[in-house]
Every structure is written in C-alpha cells, then in structure tokens.
Design a protein around this motif. Sequence first.
Motif, mmCIF file in Angstrom:
data_model
loop_
_atom_site.group_PDB
_atom_site.id
_atom_site.type_symbol
_atom_site.label_atom_id
_atom_site.label_comp_id
_atom_site.label_asym_id
_atom_site.label_seq_id
_atom_site.Cartn_x
_atom_site.Cartn_y
_atom_site.Cartn_z
ATOM 1 N N THR A 40 141.788 -57.755 49.194
ATOM 2 C CA THR A 40 140.698 -57.098 49.899
ATOM 3 C C THR A 40 141.175 -55.810 50.556
ATOM 4 O O THR A 40 140.462 -54.791 50.551
ATOM 5 C CB THR A 40 140.114 -58.042 50.961
ATOM 6 N N GLN A 124 128.513 -46.560 47.384
ATOM 7 C CA GLN A 124 127.228 -47.123 46.981
ATOM 8 C C GLN A 124 126.070 -46.153 47.209
ATOM 9 O O GLN A 124 125.011 -46.289 46.589
ATOM 10 C CB GLN A 124 126.949 -48.428 47.734
ATOM 11 N N ARG A 154 130.586 -52.470 41.376
ATOM 12 C CA ARG A 154 130.184 -53.836 41.027
ATOM 13 C C ARG A 154 131.393 -54.731 40.802
ATOM 14 O O ARG A 154 131.433 -55.882 41.249
ATOM 15 C CB ARG A 154 129.294 -53.822 39.783
ATOM 16 N N SER A 157 133.249 -55.431 44.171
ATOM 17 C CA SER A 157 132.451 -56.331 45.007
ATOM 18 C C SER A 157 132.476 -57.752 44.463
ATOM 19 O O SER A 157 132.552 -58.722 45.229
ATOM 20 C CB SER A 157 131.008 -55.821 45.106
ATOM 21 N N ARG A 160 135.877 -59.407 45.313
ATOM 22 C CA ARG A 160 135.942 -59.831 46.703
ATOM 23 C C ARG A 160 135.081 -61.067 46.962
ATOM 24 O O ARG A 160 135.498 -62.006 47.628
ATOM 25 C CB ARG A 160 135.512 -58.691 47.631
#
Length: 287
Positions: A40, A124, A154, A157, A160
């Motif tokens: 992360t 984003q 994408r 994300s 994570r």
Amino acid sequence: MIYHFRQALLAMRGNLTATVATLGTMTLTLLMLGFVVLLTQNVGRTLSQLESQVEVAAFLRDGADTAGLLDQVRALPQVREATLVSREQVLDEMTRDYPYARDAAQLTGNPFPDTLRMKVARVQDSTTVAASVSRLSGVQDVEYGAGYVDQTVRTLSAVRGAGYVLVGLLLFGTLLNILNAVRVAIYARRSEISVMRLLGATRSFIRMPHLIEGVLLGLLAGGVSVGLLAPAYFQLAARVQALVPVLPIISDPGAIWPILAGMPLLGVLVGLVGSFFATGRYLRELE
C-alpha cells in the motif's frame, strides 16, 4: 508471575497441535499484513508520482478565447494547476525532440494548436476534468492518457482492496484459532480449575496463564514474520528497481523498519485480545 509463565508453557506444550496451528496462522496473517502495508505504501507513492505527472491537455481551436478558457479551467475544483502553452511554444518543444519539426513547419505552417495543460489534484479526477473541459466552447479535443491512467488506477485500487479483504479474513481466522486453542487448554485443565475455584482462586488468577500464552504466541509469530518478510522485501525491491527503474519503490530502511517493528506488537495485541475473550467465555461455561 513465574508460576503463570510456567503454566502457560505447559499449556502450549500440552496442546502442541493447537499451538502450532495458531502460531502458523498468526505468522501467515502478520506476513500478509506486512506485505499489504508495504504494498500500500508503494502504491501510494506510485499514485502520488502519477498525480504529479499526469496532465490533461486541451487543444484549442483557432481564434478561441484563450484567456477566458484559462480562467474557466482554473475555476474547476479538481484542477490544481493550469497553464496556457502557445502553438509557438509547442513547436519549440517538439523541435527539441524532433529537430526536423521546424523545417516541416516552415514548409506547411505550424500544425500545433494552442494548448491548455492542467494538473489534477488526484489521478481519478483526470476523467472528470477531461469531460468538463471538452464541453467548453473553443476546445477542439482533450487528451489525458485514458488508456493507461484509467487502467492503472483500477489495477492499483483492486490490489489494495483485495489485500485488505485477505488480511481481514486471516485476522478473523487467527482469532478463531486462538479461541479454539484456549478452549482446549481450559477443558484439559477443567478439574484443576474447579479445585482452584474451590480454594478461592480468582478469575484473573486462572485467566493469567492463558493471556500469557496468547502474548507469547503473538510475539513469536511477529518475530518469525519479520525475519521472513524483511529480507524478502529488500531483495524483491532491489530486483523490481533493477527491472523497472521508473517505479518509486520504497527501499529506505528508515521508512520500512517502523512498519516491520509494528508486526510483533500487532501479534501481541491479537494474541492478548483473543485469549482474553476466550478465557472469559469458556470460564463462564465451566461455572
């Protein structure tokens, strides 16, 4: 305290299968947790680098109100910086990369339009800004690298999210293993515990060896997980940096060791909490 510590070791040795299962699950959980936290951190650094590099470019029509368009895009909340690049400046930039661009421009004219370049607050936001700017009068086309920006966001994300779900399941499984291990230990000593209660032993006195057992298992699992994760991460980081130098991989020990140092502490916390609730529950069942 020496008595409680000895009883904890005896309980761990007497229920070796449950102890090994709990230790293995806790070690795996802490390994995954440490890996996800480090991942992360690297993902966050990569996103930050993308945010600093990704630009939304709006190509303007001839005769467009450049000053008015610049004010409009600067008013968008997602835009943190916007600049106007004239067609002459674009040609100069292209000439640095392609020396023959100016020669071609002298023959056919400057083909490049005036361009608005915008940096967004988050990666984003590039899609939202591109859609908003494309509707402005005087804007001919908008480019922001949708092919790789959207796919990158994408993917990062999803990585994570999947990591967090996996760690949550493993933590839950670890707590269940601790509950089962403590339950087996208490039932194996139920006759001894009944005698202790008759002699006036308090709940905290009976519970203490099992709390120590949970702490020892958590501390041991944390130490093993750090011993496995630390060299593996540094080797993997070195290989990734060698293969993909542009990725901002975290390799500074000062940034990594605080995360690794927290793993034994988390193991102790998980072991203590699991043992506390297990002993409270099953002591009530025995009464």
